[in-house]
Motif scaffolding. Structure first.
Motif, PDB file in Angstrom:
ATOM      1  N   VAL A 155       0.777  -1.246  -0.167  1.00 41.06           N
ATOM      2  CA  VAL A 155       0.068   0.198  -0.265  1.00 41.06           C
ATOM      3  C   VAL A 155       0.859   1.503  -0.106  1.00 41.06           C
ATOM      4  CG1 VAL A 155      -1.643   1.385   1.535  1.00 41.06           C
ATOM      5  CG2 VAL A 155      -2.027  -1.060   0.867  1.00 41.06           C
ATOM      6  N   ALA A 156       1.833   1.374   0.894  1.00 39.18           N
ATOM      7  CA  ALA A 156       2.890   2.510   0.986  1.00 39.18           C
ATOM      8  C   ALA A 156       3.450   2.729  -0.297  1.00 39.18           C
ATOM      9  CB  ALA A 156       3.962   2.182   2.268  1.00 39.18           C
ATOM     10  N   ALA A 157       4.181   1.558  -0.901  1.00 37.01           N
ATOM     11  CA  ALA A 157       4.756   1.789  -2.309  1.00 37.01           C
ATOM     12  C   ALA A 157       3.950   2.473  -3.314  1.00 37.01           C
ATOM     13  CB  ALA A 157       5.548   0.325  -2.484  1.00 37.01           C
ATOM     14  N   THR A 158       2.853   1.708  -3.526  1.00 37.73           N
ATOM     15  CA  THR A 158       1.957   2.205  -4.728  1.00 37.73           C
ATOM     16  C   THR A 158       1.468   3.509  -4.482  1.00 37.73           C
ATOM     17  OG1 THR A 158       1.185  -0.313  -4.773  1.00 37.73           O
ATOM     18  CG2 THR A 158      -0.292   1.385  -5.949  1.00 37.73           C
ATOM     19  N   SER A 159       1.101   3.785  -3.266  1.00 41.26           N
ATOM     20  CA  SER A 159       0.581   5.124  -2.797  1.00 41.26           C
ATOM     21  C   SER A 159       1.667   6.177  -3.252  1.00 41.26           C
ATOM     22  CB  SER A 159       0.150   5.446  -1.436  1.00 41.26           C
ATOM     23  OG  SER A 159      -0.060   6.736  -1.165  1.00 41.26           O
ATOM     24  N   ASP A 160       2.787   5.880  -2.810  1.00 37.79           N
ATOM     25  CA  ASP A 160       3.935   6.795  -3.078  1.00 37.79           C
ATOM     26  C   ASP A 160       4.258   7.062  -4.571  1.00 37.79           C
ATOM     27  OD1 ASP A 160       6.172   8.220  -2.648  1.00 37.79           O
ATOM     28  OD2 ASP A 160       7.574   6.837  -2.399  1.00 37.79           O
ATOM     29  N   GLY A 298      -7.567 -13.379   1.681  1.00 37.40           N
ATOM     30  CA  GLY A 298      -7.446 -12.409   2.936  1.00 37.40           C
ATOM     31  C   GLY A 298      -7.929 -10.998   2.530  1.00 37.40           C
ATOM     32  N   THR A 299      -6.682 -10.035   2.948  1.00 39.92           N
ATOM     33  CA  THR A 299      -6.948  -8.583   2.466  1.00 39.92           C
ATOM     34  C   THR A 299      -6.987  -8.332   1.058  1.00 39.92           C
ATOM     35  OG1 THR A 299      -5.292  -8.451   4.421  1.00 39.92           O
ATOM     36  CG2 THR A 299      -5.794  -6.522   3.313  1.00 39.92           C
ATOM     37  N   ILE A 300      -7.794  -7.606   0.904  1.00 41.04           N
ATOM     38  CA  ILE A 300      -8.194  -6.775  -0.567  1.00 41.04           C
ATOM     39  C   ILE A 300      -8.047  -5.528  -0.723  1.00 41.04           C
ATOM     40  CG2 ILE A 300      -9.090  -8.720  -1.544  1.00 41.04           C
ATOM     41  CD1 ILE A 300     -11.862  -7.520  -0.945  1.00 41.04           C
ATOM     42  N   PHE A 301      -7.593  -4.840  -1.675  1.00 44.85           N
ATOM     43  CA  PHE A 301      -7.529  -3.452  -1.540  1.00 44.85           C
ATOM     44  C   PHE A 301      -7.671  -2.949  -2.892  1.00 44.85           C
ATOM     45  CE2 PHE A 301      -3.263  -5.111  -2.150  1.00 44.85           C
ATOM     46  CZ  PHE A 301      -3.030  -5.747  -1.053  1.00 44.85           C
ATOM     47  N   GLU A 302      -8.149  -1.678  -3.053  1.00 45.02           N
ATOM     48  CA  GLU A 302      -8.485  -0.805  -4.603  1.00 45.02           C
ATOM     49  C   GLU A 302      -8.112   0.463  -4.361  1.00 45.02           C
ATOM     50  OE1 GLU A 302     -11.323  -3.143  -6.983  1.00 45.02           O
ATOM     51  OE2 GLU A 302     -12.418  -1.316  -6.695  1.00 45.02           O
ATOM     52  N   ILE A 303      -7.678   1.231  -5.439  1.00 49.22           N
ATOM     53  CA  ILE A 303      -7.465   2.517  -5.373  1.00 49.22           C
ATOM     54  C   ILE A 303      -8.386   3.466  -6.384  1.00 49.22           C
ATOM     55  CG2 ILE A 303      -5.711   4.526  -5.716  1.00 49.22           C
ATOM     56  CD1 ILE A 303      -3.842   2.716  -4.602  1.00 49.22           C
ATOM     57  N   SER A 304      -9.148   4.402  -6.040  1.00 52.87           N
ATOM     58  CA  SER A 304      -9.958   5.175  -6.842  1.00 52.87           C
ATOM     59  C   SER A 304      -9.852   6.572  -6.888  1.00 52.87           C
ATOM     60  CB  SER A 304     -11.499   4.945  -6.355  1.00 52.87           C
ATOM     61  OG  SER A 304     -11.529   5.332  -5.159  1.00 52.87           O
ATOM     62  N   ILE A 305     -10.083   7.331  -8.028  1.00 56.78           N
ATOM     63  CA  ILE A 305      -9.656   8.842  -8.130  1.00 56.78           C
ATOM     64  C   ILE A 305     -10.985   9.441  -7.960  1.00 56.78           C
ATOM     65  CG2 ILE A 305      -8.963  10.466  -9.442  1.00 56.78           C
ATOM     66  CD1 ILE A 305      -6.368   9.343  -9.836  1.00 56.78           C
ATOM     67  N   ALA A 313      -6.014   0.852  -9.555  1.00 56.85           N
ATOM     68  CA  ALA A 313      -4.939  -0.334  -8.946  1.00 56.85           C
ATOM     69  C   ALA A 313      -5.782  -1.062  -7.989  1.00 56.85           C
ATOM     70  CB  ALA A 313      -3.993   0.131  -8.388  1.00 56.85           C
ATOM     71  N   GLY A 314      -5.424  -2.379  -7.798  1.00 61.03           N
ATOM     72  CA  GLY A 314      -6.174  -3.337  -6.903  1.00 61.03           C
ATOM     73  C   GLY A 314      -5.573  -4.478  -6.730  1.00 61.03           C
ATOM     74  N   GLY A 315      -5.816  -5.236  -5.694  1.00 60.49           N
ATOM     75  CA  GLY A 315      -4.899  -6.468  -5.461  1.00 60.49           C
ATOM     76  C   GLY A 315      -5.403  -7.138  -4.159  1.00 60.49           C
ATOM     77  N   GLY A 316      -4.593  -7.806  -3.684  1.00 62.12           N
ATOM     78  CA  GLY A 316      -4.818  -8.464  -2.361  1.00 62.12           C
ATOM     79  C   GLY A 316      -4.034  -9.723  -2.023  1.00 62.12           C
ATOM     80  N   ARG A 317      -4.208 -10.502  -0.857  1.00 64.22           N
ATOM     81  CA  ARG A 317      -3.717 -11.889  -0.433  1.00 64.22           C
ATOM     82  C   ARG A 317      -4.065 -12.663  -1.135  1.00 64.22           C
ATOM     83  NH1 ARG A 317      -0.031 -13.167   2.718  1.00 64.22           N
ATOM     84  NH2 ARG A 317       0.722 -10.981   3.695  1.00 64.22           N
ATOM     85  N   TYR A 318      -3.261 -13.802  -1.702  1.00 66.61           N
ATOM     86  CA  TYR A 318      -3.577 -15.071  -2.305  1.00 66.61           C
ATOM     87  C   TYR A 318      -2.583 -16.012  -1.874  1.00 66.61           C
ATOM     88  CZ  TYR A 318       0.062 -13.363  -5.785  1.00 66.61           C
ATOM     89  OH  TYR A 318       1.063 -12.902  -6.105  1.00 66.61           O
ATOM     90  N   SER A 336      -1.549  -4.689  -8.375  1.00 67.18           N
ATOM     91  CA  SER A 336      -1.952  -4.725  -9.801  1.00 67.18           C
ATOM     92  C   SER A 336      -2.248  -3.382 -10.112  1.00 67.18           C
ATOM     93  CB  SER A 336      -2.647  -5.708 -10.410  1.00 67.18           C
ATOM     94  OG  SER A 336      -2.658  -5.385 -11.929  1.00 67.18           O
ATOM     95  N   ILE A 337      -1.333  -2.495 -11.032  1.00 63.81           N
ATOM     96  CA  ILE A 337      -1.587  -1.056 -11.323  1.00 63.81           C
ATOM     97  C   ILE A 337      -2.261  -1.098 -12.664  1.00 63.81           C
ATOM     98  CG2 ILE A 337      -0.557   1.155 -11.624  1.00 63.81           C
ATOM     99  CD1 ILE A 337       1.316  -1.607  -9.669  1.00 63.81           C
ATOM    100  N   GLY A 338      -3.272  -0.349 -12.832  1.00 62.64           N
ATOM    101  CA  GLY A 338      -4.098  -0.070 -14.089  1.00 62.64           C
ATOM    102  C   GLY A 338      -3.257   0.787 -14.809  1.00 62.64           C
ATOM    103  N   PHE A 339      -2.254   0.439 -15.575  1.00 60.32           N
ATOM    104  CA  PHE A 339      -1.398   1.181 -16.159  1.00 60.32           C
ATOM    105  C   PHE A 339      -2.164   2.015 -17.372  1.00 60.32           C
ATOM    106  CE2 PHE A 339       1.812   2.157 -19.795  1.00 60.32           C
ATOM    107  CZ  PHE A 339       2.320   2.795 -19.262  1.00 60.32           C
ATOM    108  N   GLU A 340      -3.152   1.360 -18.237  1.00 58.85           N
ATOM    109  CA  GLU A 340      -3.548   2.015 -19.096  1.00 58.85           C
ATOM    110  C   GLU A 340      -4.705   2.970 -18.665  1.00 58.85           C
ATOM    111  OE1 GLU A 340      -2.556   1.455 -22.042  1.00 58.85           O
ATOM    112  OE2 GLU A 340      -1.619  -0.318 -21.921  1.00 58.85           O
TER     113      GLU A 340
END
Length: 421
Positions: A155-160, A298-305, A313-318, A336-340
């Motif tokens: 989370v910290a790395a992707t936010s940065d 387990g944990t899942i996360f997603e980023i929105s604007i 971006a989105g991801g989680g524990r697998y 996973s970062i939604g580059f496009e």
């Protein structure tokens, strides 16, 4: 035979300005993640069809571009009357290939292993703005760490990284949503759904942003679930007002369905991540966040604007996927970062293209310039390039004004016109 000049539907030609922007952002991603210790790897674009159809990829498995068997293998399959003529497929994401890669190379890799993977993936999807059939994905994953330090780092790395990229177009605010699949499961069990029904229930809950609780209620009842169970389930979500902590949301879920360590873990991730991310970035527990991939444990996360109806971006524990390849469970968590989609947002906001470089020069040579003079120009251009200046040498066109305008559109700022001696 008539040739077709347009690309295949859902796939794009990249103009030089597009490529400069993409390469600029890719370099920012690589540099930012390298600062957190992620190491870049690469996997093949094609995977075994057995891996791609292992029920790990959710709906993406319906979108595989399959590759037919070749030669004698195809002939034998046809002669045997088999229905499946494919043995490979283009990868639809980077996570399944990473699981195979790690299982195949784990003896050569450190533990935990922090991987960065960037590459094209393919999905036979319905193309629309920000959604393509061929597109670039950027994934970071931490393998072999079963603590929530992995989630905090991701989370910290992707936010940065996103803060650095979006600062170039004046975007400072975005939201990180966090939930846990175990909480989603526990809420459904608490309401009275059977274990077998949870997958279907979560498919409906995943539509919360589009159809709301009333739409979810209608869909669940139409799917045959008892009205009293549906009412009990949605009452858990009806009380949501503004921000809610994981502890508050889960306080009435029985411990037989949910280990309190899960709740504490989510709250710890949010608290620690808040201390590491930009002050403009919001991080919040989102009990309606589902994410459809079947491999999350387990944990899942997603980023929105704000202003965009898609996540960036989105991801989680697998934790169970890699064990299917190597025979023993390996903790795994990824983003996973939604580059496009990031490129789409940047192109919406950018007024000018990314310049070829800060120092640049376009030399326009007239028609009758002598060979000796040209040699002088080539030597000077060589010296300037060695110093870090981008230099392009072009024959001077009749419409020099238009030629310079096009070069300016490409990012050139300095011009030198050389006429005949």
């Amino acid at each position: 035979m008539k040739f077709i000049k347009t690309p295949v539907k859902g796939m794009c030609d990249m103009l030089p300005a597009d490529m400069r922007l993409r390469e600029h952002i890719l370099q920012m991603i690589k540099t930012s993640y390298a600062a957190y210790g992620f190491m870049q790897i690469e996997t093949p674009v094609m995977e075994h069809i057995e891996n791609l159809t292992s029920k790990q990829g959710g709906d993406n498995e319906k979108l595989i571009f399959k590759v037919m068997k070749r030669g004698a293998d195809l002939t034998r399959a046809i002669d045997a009357g088999k229905q499946e003529f494919a043995d490979n497929g283009l990868r639809y994401d980077l996570t399944v290939p990473l699981a195979r890669y790690y299982a195949n190379n784990k003896e050569k890799l450190p533990t935990p292993f922090k991987a960065l993977q960037i590459g094209n993936v393919w999905r036979a999807d319905n193309p629309q703005k920000g959604r393509f059939r061929q597109f670039t994905q950027c994934d970071i994953d931490i393998l072999g760490d079963d603590t929530n330090l992995a989630e905090i780092e991701l989370v910290a790395a992707t936010s940065d990284m996103l803060s650095q990229i979006f600062s170039e177009v004046g975007i400072t605010d975005f939201t990180i949503h966090i939930n846990d699949r175990q909480i989603l499961r526990a809420a459904a069990l608490q309401a009275g759904f059977d274990e077998e029904a949870i997958g279907s229930v979560l498919i409906s809950l995943d539509k919360y942003d589009k159809i709301g609780l009333d739409g979810i209620r209608k869909e669940l009842i139409e799917n045959g679930y008892a009205e009293e169970v549906v009412t009990r389930y949605l009452s858990i979500y009806e009380s949501l007002q503004g921000d809610v902590t994981c502890g508050d949301f889960c306080k009435d879920i029985a411990e037989e369905y949910l280990d309190r360590k899960v709740v504490d873990g989510v709250d710890d991730i949010i608290s620690c991540a808040k201390a590491m991310i930009n002050e403009h970035v919001k991080i919040t527990f989102d009990p309606t966040l589902v994410r459809g991939m079947g491999y999350y444990t387990g944990t899942i996360f997603e980023i929105s604007i704000d202003g965009y109806n898609f996540s960036i971006a989105g991801g989680g524990r697998y934790d169970k996927m890699i064990g299917k390849f190597c025979g023993q469970d390996v903790s795994a968590c990824g983003f996973s970062i939604g580059f496009e989609r990031i490129i789409t947002i940047l192109k919406d906001k950018l007024e000018t293209v990314t310049p070829v470089s800060e120092k640049n020069l376009a030399i326009l040579i007239g028609k009758n310039v002598s060979l000796d003079r040209k040699l002088e120009i080539f030597k000077r251009a060589k010296a300037l390039r060695a110093e870090g200046t981008t230099v392009t040498i072009q024959p001077m066109r009749k419409n020099m004004k238009q030629q310079i305008e096009k070069l300016e559109a490409e990012g050139f700022k300095e011009f030198e016109k050389v006429y005949n001696d």
